[in-house]
Design an enzyme around this catalytic site. Structure first.
Site, PDB file in Angstrom:
ATOM      1  N   HIS A 126       0.818  -1.222   0.000  1.00 52.01           N
ATOM      2  CA  HIS A 126       0.000   0.000   0.000  1.00 52.01           C
ATOM      3  C   HIS A 126       0.853   1.274   0.000  1.00 52.01           C
ATOM      4  O   HIS A 126       0.309   2.369  -0.212  1.00 52.01           O
ATOM      5  CB  HIS A 126      -0.938   0.032   1.204  1.00 52.01           C
ATOM      6  N   ASP A 163      -2.901 -10.537  -2.774  1.00 53.65           N
ATOM      7  CA  ASP A 163      -3.488 -10.035  -1.535  1.00 53.65           C
ATOM      8  C   ASP A 163      -4.938  -9.617  -1.810  1.00 53.65           C
ATOM      9  O   ASP A 163      -5.262  -9.168  -2.913  1.00 53.65           O
ATOM     10  CB  ASP A 163      -2.686  -8.838  -1.050  1.00 53.65           C
ATOM     11  N   HIS A 165      -6.466  -7.089  -0.760  1.00 60.91           N
ATOM     12  CA  HIS A 165      -6.542  -5.642  -0.945  1.00 60.91           C
ATOM     13  C   HIS A 165      -5.667  -5.236  -2.125  1.00 60.91           C
ATOM     14  O   HIS A 165      -4.562  -5.763  -2.296  1.00 60.91           O
ATOM     15  CB  HIS A 165      -6.076  -4.910   0.314  1.00 60.91           C
ATOM     16  N   ASP A 247      -4.825 -12.875   2.784  1.00 60.93           N
ATOM     17  CA  ASP A 247      -6.082 -12.444   3.382  1.00 60.93           C
ATOM     18  C   ASP A 247      -7.281 -12.640   2.461  1.00 60.93           C
ATOM     19  O   ASP A 247      -8.404 -12.278   2.822  1.00 60.93           O
ATOM     20  CB  ASP A 247      -6.000 -10.994   3.868  1.00 60.93           C
TER      21      ASP A 247
END
Length: 310
Positions: A126, A163, A165, A247
């Site tokens: 991120h 991931d 996200h 995740d």
């Protein structure tokens, strides 16, 4: 086959987060426990060095790096944004995560290892060019790619991110770079709100394959086979870097995809096939998310078993 496991548990455990925070030291404890099992006895284990700040600066301005170091508290915690914080040990942990990833590149490109899994925290995907967010301080995977190009002269590198996200930071850093491809599967809508199919970068090297809440392995594999793998084959990366977040596992509390361990193993094997064809089998994987300890440990174990060609 030699698979490297690169860790530095002490620094990783010294990166503290607020009580109840999902990105917590117990993640590394769960992974250390699973990698102590007999099936992983043949992993080559190496401690991550601290990266020189000049290496971190391959993707982040030195002013940003210095500001983050200055923000490090002497005690307690300091908030960087709503969900990202630093403790006295956080800066070292982030610098060693970068050092682990660049060491992995050196070892794999130097043919001293076939591939590597960098089992470090905090995660990185991120982090934008000059902005820490989403539990992340430095963009480990992007720095590893730029390091491979600068130090080893590789032409094309690719980061593939499964991931749950979207890796807005890696996308931001690679947005205008024709030599770096970023591919992502992720749940959408979900934090951080980026990752639409229409986001393709200035040089058409950004490939997003968003999934919907409730999607499982079938849709995940379809996204890989229809969008990501064809573009990777066309691009022909000389190094495959995996942003390995777990995740998207069905047990994870932060999202709603329904992947299981076999899905991560399958994706890993697909990416290894790409690397076999264009990258002399060179694969470097770095840990990103994964917040249910059982789902994280079992998924990472399946991922590393695939790297070991098990």
């Amino acid at each position: 086959m030699t698979t490297l496991l690169i860790t530095h548990n002490q620094s990783g455990l010294n990166h503290l987060t607020p009580p109840g925070h999902p990105e917590r030291p117990d993640r590394l404890r769960a992974l250390a426990q699973v990698f102590d099992e007999e099936r992983f006895q043949y992993l080559t284990r190496v401690e991550a060095p601290a990266a020189p700040l000049e290496t971190v600066a391959l993707c982040h301005p030195m002013e940003y790096i210095e500001a983050l170091r200055e923000a490090s508290p002497q005690q307690g915690l300091v908030a960087i944004d709503a969900d990202t914080s630093m403790s006295p040990g956080s800066f070292e942990a982030a610098v060693r995560a970068v050092g682990g990833a660049t060491l992995a590149v050196d070892e794999v490109v130097g043919k001293r290892a076939d591939n590597a899994f960098v089992c470090m925290r905090p995660p990185g995907h991120h982090t934008e060019t000059a902005r820490a967010m989403g539990f992340c301080l430095f963009n480990t995977a992007a720095i590893a790619g730029r390091h491979a190009q600068k130090k080893h002269g590789l032409g094309r590198v690719a980061v593939i991110d499964f991931d749950v996200h979207h890796g807005n930071g890696t996308q931001d850093i690679f947005w205008s770079d024709p030599t770096a491809m970023y591919c992502s599967t992720h749940q959408m809508p979900l934090y951080p709100g980026t990752g639409a199919v229409s986001e393709t970068g200035d040089k058409n090297t950004i490939v997003n394959a968003p999934l919907r809440a409730g999607d499982g392995g079938e849709r995940f594999r379809e996204a890989f086979e229809s969008r990501i793998l064809p573009r990777l084959r066309q691009f022909g990366p000389e190094l495959v870097i995996i942003s390995a977040g777990f995740d998207a596992h069905r047990r994870d509390p932060l999202a709603n995809l329904q992947l299981v361990e076999d899905d991560f193993a399958w994706a890993t094997k697909q990416l290894m096939e790409i690397a076999d064809k264009s990258a002399q089998s060179r694969v470097v994987s770095v840990l990103e998310g994964g917040y249910d300890l059982q789902g994280l440990a079992q998924s990472a174990a399946a991922h590393v078993t695939a790297l070991m060609r098990g």
